[in-house]
Design a protein around this motif. Structure first.
Motif, PDB file in Angstrom:
ATOM      1  N   UNK A   1       0.337 -32.937  -1.511  1.00 43.75           N
ATOM      2  CA  UNK A   1      -0.050 -31.729  -1.861  1.00 43.75           C
ATOM      3  C   UNK A   1      -1.080 -31.092  -0.682  1.00 43.75           C
ATOM      4  N   UNK A   2      -2.104 -32.093  -0.485  1.00 40.71           N
ATOM      5  CA  UNK A   2      -3.046 -31.637   0.461  1.00 40.71           C
ATOM      6  C   UNK A   2      -2.297 -31.668   1.862  1.00 40.71           C
ATOM      7  N   UNK A   3      -1.153 -31.987   2.152  1.00 40.80           N
ATOM      8  CA  UNK A   3      -0.764 -31.922   3.731  1.00 40.80           C
ATOM      9  C   UNK A   3       0.270 -31.040   3.536  1.00 40.80           C
ATOM     10  N   UNK A   4       0.254 -30.028   2.383  1.00 40.01           N
ATOM     11  CA  UNK A   4       1.441 -29.014   2.444  1.00 40.01           C
ATOM     12  C   UNK A   4       1.322 -28.016   3.680  1.00 40.01           C
ATOM     13  N   UNK A   5      -0.021 -27.749   3.957  1.00 41.20           N
ATOM     14  CA  UNK A   5      -0.259 -27.023   5.072  1.00 41.20           C
ATOM     15  C   UNK A   5      -0.156 -27.592   6.464  1.00 41.20           C
ATOM     16  N   UNK A   6      -0.007 -28.849   6.505  1.00 39.17           N
ATOM     17  CA  UNK A   6       0.015 -29.549   7.787  1.00 39.17           C
ATOM     18  C   UNK A   6      -1.329 -30.366   8.136  1.00 39.17           C
ATOM     19  N   UNK A   7      -2.353 -29.926   7.465  1.00 36.63           N
ATOM     20  CA  UNK A   7      -3.645 -30.537   7.821  1.00 36.63           C
ATOM     21  C   UNK A   7      -4.409 -30.876   6.459  1.00 36.63           C
ATOM     22  N   UNK A   8      -5.313 -31.772   6.607  1.00 30.05           N
ATOM     23  CA  UNK A   8      -6.292 -32.190   5.587  1.00 30.05           C
ATOM     24  C   UNK A   8      -7.598 -31.573   6.148  1.00 30.05           C
ATOM     25  N   UNK A   9      -8.107 -30.647   5.264  1.00 28.72           N
ATOM     26  CA  UNK A   9      -9.507 -30.190   5.882  1.00 28.72           C
ATOM     27  C   UNK A   9     -10.578 -31.307   5.509  1.00 28.72           C
ATOM     28  N   UNK A  10     -11.884 -30.795   5.903  1.00 29.08           N
ATOM     29  CA  UNK A  10     -12.690 -31.862   5.633  1.00 29.08           C
ATOM     30  C   UNK A  10     -13.143 -31.837   3.920  1.00 29.08           C
ATOM     31  N   UNK A  11     -13.140 -30.716   3.447  1.00 31.42           N
ATOM     32  CA  UNK A  11     -13.288 -30.636   1.920  1.00 31.42           C
ATOM     33  C   UNK A  11     -12.018 -31.439   1.271  1.00 31.42           C
ATOM     34  N   UNK A  12     -10.957 -31.326   1.591  1.00 31.16           N
ATOM     35  CA  UNK A  12      -9.775 -32.256   1.022  1.00 31.16           C
ATOM     36  C   UNK A  12     -10.001 -33.578   1.296  1.00 31.16           C
ATOM     37  N   UNK A  13     -10.430 -34.065   2.629  1.00 34.25           N
ATOM     38  CA  UNK A  13     -10.869 -35.368   2.937  1.00 34.25           C
ATOM     39  C   UNK A  13     -11.752 -35.948   1.922  1.00 34.25           C
TER      40      UNK A  13
ATOM     41  N   UNK B   1      -6.191 -25.806  -6.901  1.00 25.65           N
ATOM     42  CA  UNK B   1      -4.943 -25.057  -7.310  1.00 25.65           C
ATOM     43  C   UNK B   1      -3.863 -25.761  -6.655  1.00 25.65           C
ATOM     44  N   UNK B   2      -4.072 -26.203  -5.320  1.00 26.83           N
ATOM     45  CA  UNK B   2      -2.865 -26.959  -4.738  1.00 26.83           C
ATOM     46  C   UNK B   2      -2.352 -28.144  -5.678  1.00 26.83           C
ATOM     47  N   UNK B   3      -3.584 -28.898  -6.149  1.00 27.26           N
ATOM     48  CA  UNK B   3      -3.081 -29.945  -6.958  1.00 27.26           C
ATOM     49  C   UNK B   3      -2.558 -29.490  -8.251  1.00 27.26           C
ATOM     50  N   UNK B   4      -2.909 -28.436  -8.886  1.00 27.66           N
ATOM     51  CA  UNK B   4      -2.413 -28.077 -10.341  1.00 27.66           C
ATOM     52  C   UNK B   4      -0.969 -27.633 -10.024  1.00 27.66           C
ATOM     53  N   UNK B   5      -0.541 -26.974  -9.115  1.00 29.58           N
ATOM     54  CA  UNK B   5       0.661 -26.561  -8.825  1.00 29.58           C
ATOM     55  C   UNK B   5       1.516 -27.785  -8.635  1.00 29.58           C
ATOM     56  N   UNK B   6       0.933 -28.812  -7.910  1.00 29.48           N
ATOM     57  CA  UNK B   6       1.866 -30.073  -7.836  1.00 29.48           C
ATOM     58  C   UNK B   6       1.845 -30.591  -9.194  1.00 29.48           C
ATOM     59  N   UNK B   7       0.899 -30.503 -10.090  1.00 30.18           N
ATOM     60  CA  UNK B   7       0.988 -31.142 -11.517  1.00 30.18           C
ATOM     61  C   UNK B   7       1.969 -30.550 -12.140  1.00 30.18           C
ATOM     62  N   UNK B   8       2.453 -29.318 -11.823  1.00 22.73           N
ATOM     63  CA  UNK B   8       3.324 -28.708 -12.762  1.00 22.73           C
ATOM     64  C   UNK B   8       3.057 -27.373 -13.092  1.00 22.73           C
TER      65      UNK B   8
ATOM     66  N   UNK C   1       1.868 -18.752 -10.758  1.00 23.11           N
ATOM     67  CA  UNK C   1       1.562 -17.460 -11.191  1.00 23.11           C
ATOM     68  C   UNK C   1       0.215 -17.500 -11.969  1.00 23.11           C
ATOM     69  N   UNK C   2       0.109 -18.559 -12.834  1.00 22.02           N
ATOM     70  CA  UNK C   2      -1.033 -18.485 -13.755  1.00 22.02           C
ATOM     71  C   UNK C   2      -2.248 -19.706 -12.997  1.00 22.02           C
ATOM     72  N   UNK C   3      -2.052 -20.363 -12.009  1.00 16.58           N
ATOM     73  CA  UNK C   3      -2.576 -21.487 -11.512  1.00 16.58           C
ATOM     74  C   UNK C   3      -4.240 -21.079 -11.265  1.00 16.58           C
ATOM     75  N   UNK C   4      -4.398 -19.969 -10.623  1.00 19.23           N
ATOM     76  CA  UNK C   4      -5.859 -19.270 -10.613  1.00 19.23           C
ATOM     77  C   UNK C   4      -6.393 -19.316 -11.838  1.00 19.23           C
TER      78      UNK C   4
END
Length: 143
Positions: A25-37, A101-108, A112-115
């Motif tokens: 999920x973190x790599x969805x955009x092709x990079x892992x940011x410092x916060x994600x790391x 949010x990225x992880x919550x979408x990955x959890x299912x 539309x409601x994840x925010x």
């Protein structure tokens, strides 16, 4: 091999698969940011992922199966754990929400409601609620 060894290896494999799914999920955009790391580092410690496993998963995260929780209760439990980790890590502002949010979408959870789910989850965790209260509040947040 004892029964306990089977349980431990199954538990470790599930944790490794769960961690790999979050890396995916973190790599969805092709990079892992410092916060994600920073979040992944903390998550690896909490899931008892060794440094070697961590490096292997980062390098080849797609080789692990994605096993999202099949029940809503398990999704809520994982969201609760992850929201607490984000809160404890003091990941602030937009980056906090983006990671969760990225992880919550990955959890299912629905994109539309994840925010709203993430906002509510972080508010509940910052208020120190337990898992039962968290689950009840998320379930009934639209009522």
């Amino acid at each position: 091999m004892s029964f306990l060894d089977l349980f431990d290896s199954g538990f470790k494999k599930r944790n490794a698969d769960h961690f790999a799914a979050i890396v995916r999920v973190a790599m969805d955009d092709g990079i892992i940011t410092d916060d994600e790391k920073a979040f992944l580092d903390r998550l690896a410690r909490n899931l008892d992922i060794s440094e070697d496993e961590y490096k292997t998963i980062l390098k080849d995260y797609q080789s692990h199966p994605i096993n999202p929780p099949t029940s809503y209760d398990r999704r809520l439990e994982r969201l609760y754990d992850l929201a607490r980790m984000v809160y404890v890590d003091h990941i602030k502002g937009d980056s906090e929400e983006i990671v969760l949010k990225k992880i919550a979408v990955g959890l299912g959870f629905s994109p539309d409601n994840v925010k709203y789910v993430v906002d509510k989850a972080l508010t509940l965790v910052s208020n120190g609620v337990d898992l039962d209260t968290f689950s009840e509040e998320i379930r009934n947040m639209n009522r």
